[in-house]
Design a protein around this motif. Structure first.
Motif, PDB file in Angstrom:
ATOM      1  N   UNK A 175       0.865  -1.180   0.000  1.00 29.05           N
ATOM      2  CA  UNK A 175       0.000   0.000   0.000  1.00 29.05           C
ATOM      3  C   UNK A 175       0.894   1.219   0.000  1.00 29.05           C
ATOM      4  N   UNK A 176       0.701   2.125  -0.963  1.00 27.46           N
ATOM      5  CA  UNK A 176       1.500   3.349  -1.001  1.00 27.46           C
ATOM      6  C   UNK A 176       0.601   4.561  -0.849  1.00 27.46           C
ATOM      7  N   UNK A 177       1.212   5.647  -0.381  1.00 26.38           N
ATOM      8  CA  UNK A 177       0.478   6.898  -0.194  1.00 26.38           C
ATOM      9  C   UNK A 177      -0.012   7.451  -1.514  1.00 26.38           C
ATOM     10  N   UNK A 178      -1.239   7.952  -1.513  1.00 19.49           N
ATOM     11  CA  UNK A 178      -1.751   8.615  -2.699  1.00 19.49           C
ATOM     12  C   UNK A 178      -3.237   8.832  -2.608  1.00 19.49           C
ATOM     13  N   UNK A 179      -3.692   9.884  -3.261  1.00 18.15           N
ATOM     14  CA  UNK A 179      -5.113  10.221  -3.284  1.00 18.15           C
ATOM     15  C   UNK A 179      -5.251  11.608  -3.846  1.00 18.15           C
ATOM     16  N   UNK A 180      -6.331  12.294  -3.488  1.00 13.85           N
ATOM     17  CA  UNK A 180      -6.514  13.661  -3.970  1.00 13.85           C
ATOM     18  C   UNK A 180      -5.380  14.542  -3.478  1.00 13.85           C
ATOM     19  N   UNK A 181      -4.805  15.313  -4.372  1.00 14.79           N
ATOM     20  CA  UNK A 181      -3.725  16.272  -4.127  1.00 14.79           C
ATOM     21  C   UNK A 181      -2.414  15.598  -3.756  1.00 14.79           C
ATOM     22  N   UNK A 182      -2.339  14.275  -3.835  1.00 14.57           N
ATOM     23  CA  UNK A 182      -1.096  13.571  -3.506  1.00 14.57           C
ATOM     24  C   UNK A 182      -0.953  12.345  -4.414  1.00 14.57           C
ATOM     25  N   UNK A 183      -0.887  12.611  -5.711  1.00 20.49           N
ATOM     26  CA  UNK A 183      -0.827  11.522  -6.679  1.00 20.49           C
ATOM     27  C   UNK A 183       0.583  10.960  -6.793  1.00 20.49           C
ATOM     28  N   UNK A 184       0.748   9.646  -6.679  1.00 23.22           N
ATOM     29  CA  UNK A 184       2.065   9.046  -6.908  1.00 23.22           C
ATOM     30  C   UNK A 184       2.420   9.099  -8.382  1.00 23.22           C
ATOM     31  N   UNK A 185       3.704   9.017  -8.680  1.00 24.25           N
ATOM     32  CA  UNK A 185       4.150   9.059 -10.061  1.00 24.25           C
ATOM     33  C   UNK A 185       4.068   7.680 -10.701  1.00 24.25           C
ATOM     34  N   UNK A 186       4.233   7.656 -12.014  1.00 23.90           N
ATOM     35  CA  UNK A 186       4.310   6.383 -12.731  1.00 23.90           C
ATOM     36  C   UNK A 186       5.404   5.506 -12.147  1.00 23.90           C
ATOM     37  N   UNK A 187       6.565   6.104 -11.885  1.00 29.04           N
ATOM     38  CA  UNK A 187       7.693   5.354 -11.348  1.00 29.04           C
ATOM     39  C   UNK A 187       7.397   4.827  -9.949  1.00 29.04           C
ATOM     40  N   UNK A 188       6.740   5.641  -9.100  1.00 33.31           N
ATOM     41  CA  UNK A 188       6.366   5.185  -7.759  1.00 33.31           C
ATOM     42  C   UNK A 188       5.516   3.922  -7.830  1.00 33.31           C
ATOM     43  N   UNK A 189       4.515   3.944  -8.704  1.00 36.06           N
ATOM     44  CA  UNK A 189       3.603   2.804  -8.805  1.00 36.06           C
ATOM     45  C   UNK A 189       4.313   1.596  -9.403  1.00 36.06           C
ATOM     46  N   UNK A 190       5.151   1.824 -10.435  1.00 31.69           N
ATOM     47  CA  UNK A 190       5.873   0.710 -11.050  1.00 31.69           C
ATOM     48  C   UNK A 190       6.775   0.022 -10.033  1.00 31.69           C
ATOM     49  N   UNK A 191       7.469   0.804  -9.207  1.00 36.56           N
ATOM     50  CA  UNK A 191       8.349   0.217  -8.202  1.00 36.56           C
ATOM     51  C   UNK A 191       7.544  -0.532  -7.137  1.00 36.56           C
ATOM     52  N   UNK A 192       6.373  -0.005  -6.787  1.00 39.98           N
ATOM     53  CA  UNK A 192       5.528  -0.696  -5.812  1.00 39.98           C
ATOM     54  C   UNK A 192       5.031  -2.035  -6.371  1.00 39.98           C
ATOM     55  N   UNK A 193       4.637  -2.039  -7.636  1.00 37.66           N
ATOM     56  CA  UNK A 193       4.202  -3.286  -8.276  1.00 37.66           C
ATOM     57  C   UNK A 193       5.343  -4.297  -8.263  1.00 37.66           C
ATOM     58  N   UNK A 194       6.552  -3.820  -8.548  1.00 36.86           N
ATOM     59  CA  UNK A 194       7.711  -4.712  -8.597  1.00 36.86           C
ATOM     60  C   UNK A 194       7.973  -5.369  -7.243  1.00 36.86           C
ATOM     61  N   UNK A 195       7.557  -4.721  -6.155  1.00 35.57           N
ATOM     62  CA  UNK A 195       7.794  -5.268  -4.818  1.00 35.57           C
ATOM     63  C   UNK A 195       6.803  -6.359  -4.431  1.00 35.57           C
TER      64      UNK A 195
END
Length: 549
Positions: free
Chosen positions: A356-376
């Motif tokens: 689970x990573x931080x993100x929502x309204x006004x705090x959107x994670x980047x493409x790279x953030x999500x890709x790295x989280x998926x990789x984990x």
């Protein structure tokens, strides 16, 4: 006569200048929010995305416009945040396609690149809407083609393109009624106009140009926290990233691509493998105890650049707050979710989400953030739950970057939809059946949110004053009350009168559990057949999130 062609060094300055101008106006872009709620983040997302492009080109010193455009595209792709950021990254991608193979660029070359840019961005959006930044991008392309074949001076051409962009931007409220109601122009479109204005101004700057330090307001929109994690759980200590500049000379006995060879080799020395090959470059990310072996293998295919090796056991914090269960052995199916609020993160983890990573309204994670989280996520298949309409495109773009597992992005638009998916997820039935069932459960959930108005306006027939409690149902303002207590009761009744007999209450920041339990008792009294559950979500922006099934 001004410049009739530009080289890579000038284009580099222009990209940095454009990024600086967007960042300088980031807060104003955020304020051009249609809904009068404290979640305007278009400026923040565009700034992060274009700055990611600027940081890539800042490292370069090359006369080739193709190399600079390619680096900007790579940076924007991985740094993209939110829908506006993803569209911006596709604009950079198309621009790079249009300049392929060119050392310098004339006005006609730039016009062709802007045409590719617009074309690529339109393709990235499933249902393009006019009156948005897509319209502005197309106006750039049309204006560039109109002027470039008669005017060689690039600065003069850019001025004409910017003027056309300004004219088109002023018309966006006539194309999108919701903009006219709110009395604003499209914020993404404004961001693109500002980017070109910054690029034009940078052409006249003598010498080098520095990247603008982010204004303090930029940090308020990120919402990214750092959290220590147990280093004993780290199996592979070194986060290793680098670029391979491919040597295209034929190699006897090696018909396979560098991408395929590295994808097969790197999992034997580590995990969290991401390998992306594009136009002579290979981007590599791997967690390993032997970074030297990864570098040595990659050197068989060309020179290495941008090498970055971090000792994750020594570096206890990161930009993204990862909440995760023990990795355990590999499994067939895992879940990665984007969530805001410590209580909601605990809920998702407890229900079965792996990362689970931080993100929502006004705090959107980047493409790279999500890709790295998926990789984990230690699974062959990974379900991604964006839980916000402004993160879906980013998640889909991130999924394309992960090559060592199959990624399934479920377009959850709210926390309640995400909760339903993680609750009903099953790895005991065929994957396709499971995904179909989750889609049905997701569609059956309706979401309500209560937040505070940040400006006076009239929208959808509602007269709204600053400080009013706004009630949203499935993303639309349906009720306006003077305080959050009345708003919560009114919205709960509104939702239950439409359908459903199960209501869940998520109490956010500024709401006590006593307040939430009092709301639950009201619902039970007014709707005796309704089952009510209460969770302490601690989410920002929304005092209450309600769901009904």
């Amino acid at each position: 006569m001004g410049l009739i062609s530009i080289d890579g060094n000038i284009l580099r300055k222009m990209i940095i200048g454009g990024a600086n101008e967007v960042t300088r106006n980031m807060v104003n872009l955020n304020a051009l929010n249609v809904f009068p709620v404290p979640d305007g983040d278009t400026g923040t997302n565009m700034s992060h995305t274009i700055m990611a492009a600027a940081k890539e080109v800042y490292k370069l010193s090359t006369p080739s416009v193709a190399d600079v455009a390619k680096a900007a595209s790579s940076g924007a792709l991985r740094g993209a945040r939110g829908n506006s950021g993803v569209i911006t990254s596709q604009l950079f991608r198309g621009f790079a396609k249009g300049l392929e193979g060119k050392t310098t660029a004339t006005a006609e070359d730039l016009a062709e690149a802007l045409a590719k840019s617009s074309e690529m961005a339109y393709k990235a959006v499933m249902k393009p809407k006019e009156g948005t930044m897509l319209t502005i991008a197309r106006s750039f392309s049309e204006a560039a083609h109109e002027v470039a074949f008669d005017e060689e001076d690039i600065a003069a051409c850019l001025k004409f393109v910017i003027e056309r962009g300004d004219e088109t931007l002023a018309k966006t409220p006539d194309m999108l009624p919701v903009l006219k109601q709110a009395g604003v122009v499209d914020s993404g479109g404004m961001g693109l106009v500002l980017m070109l204005k910054g690029a034009l101004a940078a052409m006249d700057i003598p010498g080098d140009i520095e990247i603008l330090e982010k204004p303090s307001e930029a940090d308020s929109g990120e919402g990214i926290a750092a959290m220590a994690f147990n280093t004993d759980d780290i199996k592979f200590a070194y986060c290793t990233e680098f670029l391979v500049e491919l040597d295209n000379k034929p190699k006897l006995g090696r018909p396979e691509t560098a991408e395929n060879v590295l994808l097969r080799y790197l999992p034997t020395i580590g995990d969290s493998v991401v390998v992306i090959e594009d136009e002579g470059l290979v981007k590599v990310h791997v967690h390993t105890n032997n970074p030297g072996k990864a570098l040595e293998k990659a050197m068989q295919f060309g020179g290495l650049n941008n090498i970055k090796i971090d000792n994750m056991k020594a570096q206890h914090t990161g930009l993204i707050d990862f909440s995760e269960k023990s990795q355990g052995p590999p499994k067939p199916l895992g879940i990665m979710a984007v969530v805001a609020g410590s209580g909601l993160k605990e809920l998702f983890t407890g229900l079965g989400a792996d990362i689970v990573i931080d993100g929502g309204q006004s705090m959107n994670p980047s493409t790279d953030d999500i890709a790295k989280a998926i990789a984990r996520v230690n699974a062959e298949h990974v379900i991604v739950l964006p839980n916000n309409k402004n993160i879906i495109l980013t998640a889909q773009q991130a999924a394309e970057l992960v090559t060592d597992k199959t990624v399934h992005v479920l377009p959850t638009m709210s926390i309640p939809q995400g909760v339903a998916c993680v609750m009903y997820n099953s790895d005991t039935i065929p994957l396709d059946d499971n995904l179909a069932a989750l889609a049905e459960h997701m569609a059956a959930v309706h979401s309500g949110q209560i937040t505070e108005a940040v400006r006076d306006t009239i929208l959808d027939g509602h007269e709204i004053m600053t400080g009013d409690a706004l009630c949203l149902y499935d993303g639309q303002i349906v009720l306006v009350e003077k305080n959050i207590k009345d708003a919560a009761r009114a919205l709960a009744s509104y939702m239950l009168n439409i359908s459903g007999d199960i209501m869940t209450i998520y109490a956010g920041e500024g709401v006590t559990m006593n307040d939430a339990e009092e709301l639950a008792e009201y619902i039970r009294s007014a709707y005796p057949s309704c089952d009510v559950e209460v969770y302490e979500g601690k989410q920002p922006i929304y005092g209450y999130i309600l769901s009904v099934e």
